[in-house]
Design a protein around this motif. Structure first.
Motif, PDB file in Angstrom:
ATOM      1  N   LYS A 137      -9.755  13.880 -49.895  1.00  0.00           N
ATOM      2  CA  LYS A 137      -8.509  14.545 -49.494  1.00  0.00           C
ATOM      3  C   LYS A 137      -7.830  15.192 -50.699  1.00  0.00           C
ATOM      4  O   LYS A 137      -7.394  16.340 -50.647  1.00  0.00           O
ATOM      5  CB  LYS A 137      -7.568  13.523 -48.844  1.00  0.00           C
ATOM      6  CG  LYS A 137      -7.001  13.980 -47.509  1.00  0.00           C
ATOM      7  CD  LYS A 137      -6.156  12.904 -46.892  1.00  0.00           C
ATOM      8  CE  LYS A 137      -6.612  12.694 -45.452  1.00  0.00           C
ATOM      9  NZ  LYS A 137      -5.907  11.608 -44.801  1.00  0.00           N
ATOM     10  N   LEU A 138      -7.749  14.429 -51.792  1.00  0.00           N
ATOM     11  CA  LEU A 138      -7.122  14.970 -53.010  1.00  0.00           C
ATOM     12  C   LEU A 138      -7.951  16.137 -53.539  1.00  0.00           C
ATOM     13  O   LEU A 138      -7.400  17.161 -53.950  1.00  0.00           O
ATOM     14  CB  LEU A 138      -6.981  13.872 -54.072  1.00  0.00           C
ATOM     15  CG  LEU A 138      -6.290  14.293 -55.377  1.00  0.00           C
ATOM     16  CD1 LEU A 138      -4.866  14.799 -55.124  1.00  0.00           C
ATOM     17  CD2 LEU A 138      -6.276  13.144 -56.383  1.00  0.00           C
ATOM     18  N   GLY A 139      -9.269  16.001 -53.499  1.00  0.00           N
ATOM     19  CA  GLY A 139     -10.169  17.073 -53.946  1.00  0.00           C
ATOM     20  C   GLY A 139      -9.961  18.357 -53.166  1.00  0.00           C
ATOM     21  O   GLY A 139      -9.917  19.454 -53.740  1.00  0.00           O
ATOM     22  N   ASN A 140      -9.800  18.221 -51.848  1.00  0.00           N
ATOM     23  CA  ASN A 140      -9.582  19.405 -51.010  1.00  0.00           C
ATOM     24  C   ASN A 140      -8.278  20.116 -51.365  1.00  0.00           C
ATOM     25  O   ASN A 140      -8.175  21.333 -51.247  1.00  0.00           O
ATOM     26  CB  ASN A 140      -9.584  19.028 -49.522  1.00  0.00           C
ATOM     27  CG  ASN A 140     -10.991  18.736 -49.022  1.00  0.00           C
ATOM     28  OD1 ASN A 140     -11.972  19.204 -49.593  1.00  0.00           O
ATOM     29  ND2 ASN A 140     -11.101  17.939 -47.983  1.00  0.00           N
ATOM     30  N   ILE A 141      -7.300  19.351 -51.808  1.00  0.00           N
ATOM     31  CA  ILE A 141      -6.016  19.959 -52.218  1.00  0.00           C
ATOM     32  C   ILE A 141      -6.185  20.681 -53.555  1.00  0.00           C
ATOM     33  O   ILE A 141      -5.907  21.864 -53.683  1.00  0.00           O
ATOM     34  CB  ILE A 141      -4.898  18.895 -52.332  1.00  0.00           C
ATOM     35  CG1 ILE A 141      -4.604  18.261 -50.966  1.00  0.00           C
ATOM     36  CG2 ILE A 141      -3.622  19.511 -52.932  1.00  0.00           C
ATOM     37  CD1 ILE A 141      -3.731  17.013 -51.030  1.00  0.00           C
ATOM     38  N   VAL A 142      -6.673  19.941 -54.562  1.00  0.00           N
ATOM     39  CA  VAL A 142      -6.643  20.487 -55.928  1.00  0.00           C
ATOM     40  C   VAL A 142      -7.709  21.537 -56.201  1.00  0.00           C
ATOM     41  O   VAL A 142      -7.502  22.404 -57.043  1.00  0.00           O
ATOM     42  CB  VAL A 142      -6.698  19.373 -57.007  1.00  0.00           C
ATOM     43  CG1 VAL A 142      -5.524  18.422 -56.865  1.00  0.00           C
ATOM     44  CG2 VAL A 142      -8.016  18.612 -56.983  1.00  0.00           C
ATOM     45  N   PHE A 143      -8.833  21.474 -55.481  1.00  0.00           N
ATOM     46  CA  PHE A 143      -9.877  22.458 -55.759  1.00  0.00           C
ATOM     47  C   PHE A 143      -9.632  23.781 -55.036  1.00  0.00           C
ATOM     48  O   PHE A 143     -10.380  24.727 -55.197  1.00  0.00           O
ATOM     49  CB  PHE A 143     -11.265  21.898 -55.445  1.00  0.00           C
ATOM     50  CG  PHE A 143     -11.688  20.842 -56.424  1.00  0.00           C
ATOM     51  CD1 PHE A 143     -11.781  21.128 -57.786  1.00  0.00           C
ATOM     52  CD2 PHE A 143     -11.965  19.547 -56.010  1.00  0.00           C
ATOM     53  CE1 PHE A 143     -12.148  20.151 -58.701  1.00  0.00           C
ATOM     54  CE2 PHE A 143     -12.338  18.570 -56.923  1.00  0.00           C
ATOM     55  CZ  PHE A 143     -12.427  18.870 -58.266  1.00  0.00           C
ATOM     56  N   ASN A 144      -8.568  23.831 -54.259  1.00  0.00           N
ATOM     57  CA  ASN A 144      -8.200  25.086 -53.594  1.00  0.00           C
ATOM     58  C   ASN A 144      -6.856  25.608 -54.077  1.00  0.00           C
ATOM     59  O   ASN A 144      -6.315  26.553 -53.508  1.00  0.00           O
ATOM     60  CB  ASN A 144      -8.189  24.881 -52.074  1.00  0.00           C
ATOM     61  CG  ASN A 144      -9.593  24.662 -51.539  1.00  0.00           C
ATOM     62  OD1 ASN A 144     -10.445  25.526 -51.669  1.00  0.00           O
ATOM     63  ND2 ASN A 144      -9.834  23.500 -50.973  1.00  0.00           N
ATOM     64  N   ASP A 145      -6.306  24.973 -55.113  1.00  0.00           N
ATOM     65  CA  ASP A 145      -4.972  25.349 -55.592  1.00  0.00           C
ATOM     66  C   ASP A 145      -4.882  25.048 -57.091  1.00  0.00           C
ATOM     67  O   ASP A 145      -4.794  23.890 -57.496  1.00  0.00           O
ATOM     68  CB  ASP A 145      -3.921  24.548 -54.804  1.00  0.00           C
ATOM     69  CG  ASP A 145      -2.493  24.847 -55.222  1.00  0.00           C
ATOM     70  OD1 ASP A 145      -2.271  25.450 -56.294  1.00  0.00           O
ATOM     71  OD2 ASP A 145      -1.576  24.454 -54.467  1.00  0.00           O
TER      72      ASP A 145
END
Length: 198
Positions: A67-75
């Motif tokens: 979940k955290l990866g999906n946030i930070v790797f797209n922003d």
């Protein structure tokens, strides 16, 4: 002596570091430290949760990495915020472990595995920087297979990091991990001798 080992996501840093450990090197793993500082009760996880919200936690209070990866790797801003929160503590613990190992084992090669070594400007901490390299198309394919990602998800993660071709030019030493394990092992053996390890 110490070397900083880096590369890109899915280039095989762990493979190379484990081969060096097999030869007698001692390893300090930034990823292991990064996981430790994100355990429940750790101040870094608390700070990260305060910034990103409770949604990044699983029911048992542990970090939901995907979940955290999906946030930070797209922003990019979100990734910078995560790094700003977590990197100082990771760096502090890395440095402490490295110094302790060097003091106890002055003749032994200490390998410090740091995925974002160059991006974080940490080259001066080490006597030499070793980059584990594979061409970007192989890197993307391995990342998709390893983490069960779509082509777009893998591309987003690759895009969030410095290009592996750029990293390669900034290395003192390079191991090309795009062929077989035996080929990589041969390069590690040659590196071991080059570094004066017997």
């Amino acid at each position: 002596m110490n070397i900083g080992l880096t590369g890109g996501i899915a280039t095989g840093k762990s493979t190379v570091s484990s081969l060096l450990v097999k030869k007698g090197a001692l390893l300090v793993d930034a990823d292991a430290i990064a996981r430790d500082v994100m355990l429940p009760g750790q101040p870094v996880l608390t700070a990260v949760t305060n910034f990103f919200g409770q949604a990044i936690l699983q029911a048992d209070g542990t970090l939901d990495r995907k979940k955290l990866g999906n946030i930070v790797f797209n922003d990019k801003e979100a990734l910078k915020a995560l790094n700003d929160i977590s990197h100082p503590e990771i760096r502090k613990q890395l440095n402490e472990r490295m110094k302790e190992l060097e003091k106890l084992n002055p003749e032994t090669l200490i390998v410090i595995d740091i995925p974002l070594l160059i991006e974080s400007g940490l080259q001066s901490m080490f006597e030499q920087v070793l980059v584990v390299y594979v061409p970007r198309d192989i890197q993307k394919l391995r990342l998709m297979q390893r983490d069960s990602l779509s082509a777009d998800e893998a591309e987003a993660r690759l895009h969030a990091q410095m290009d592996i071709e750029v990293k390669k030019t900034m290395a003192d030493l390079v191991i090309d991990n795009s062929d077989s394990l035996a080929t990589t092992e041969q390069q590690v053996n040659e590196l071991w001798l080059q570094l004066g390890q017997l």
